[in-house]
Motif scaffolding. Structure first.
Motif: not given
Length: 181
Positions: A10-11, A36-40, A51-58
């Motif tokens: 997470i994060g 931006g970090l997710y895309n990188s 697997d890389i997911e773009l989600h709110n970490a909280s």
């Protein structure tokens, strides 16, 4: 985390350390909330078992979209979050940690790291503004003990891991085992 089947970070930021962890586990799921970090990370990390997911970490968030608690009741053998909990408001930290414990298997491992409360007197104003949930070593152990049977707190100073005097630790690393259900 070495030897575990399914692990959640997470994060994950730009997933710099993800390939190292992924080499030692069956599957690594990384969650990052900043686009931006997710895309990188998506452009740099190409391992099949990540697997890389773009989600709110909280929590609460839309984790059902990646089926953590959906019909398949996806669980993890291990979860780690470094430099995440201190950014979650204290009133929401218990919900976040409870949700982490709920998606772990019965023998699951949770690793969590935060800057110590004592270190904040040396932090910049900008850092202090974002670090809303730092704790002392003792309070950190008490907090995590509400969710895990076994909690071990380690201190880190100048890249040295130790079990020394908590009030002198700059960073606290918690190893939590066996979630309370």
């Amino acid at each position: 985390m070495a030897g575990l089947g399914r692990v959640l970070e997470i994060g994950s930021s730009d997933c710099l350390g993800a390939p190292i962890v992924a080499d030692k586990v069956g599957k690594l799921v990384c969650i990052e909330e900043h686009a931006g970090l997710y895309n990188s990370a998506r452009s740099l990390v190409k391992q099949m078992n990540i697997d890389i997911e773009l989600h709110n970490a909280s929590f609460p968030c839309d984790y059902e979209k990646i089926d953590f608690l959906g019909e398949n009741k996806l669980t993890f053998d291990g979860i780690y979050c470094l430099d995440v909990l201190e950014h979650i408001q204290p009133a929401e930290a218990a919900d976040f940690t409870k949700k982490c414990s709920e998606i772990l298997v019965d023998s699951g491992v949770f690793v969590c790291g935060i800057p110590s409360l004592e270190s904040q007197k040396y932090a910049s104003p900008a850092s202090k503004a974002g670090h809303v949930n730092c704790m002392s070593s003792e309070d950190y152990k008490i907090f995590l003990s509400d969710f895990f049977e076994n909690v071990f707190i380690f201190g880190i100073n100048d890249e040295t891991l130790h079990t020394g005097f908590g009030a002198m630790c700059h960073y606290l690393l918690a190893l939590c085992v066996t979630p309370k259900k």
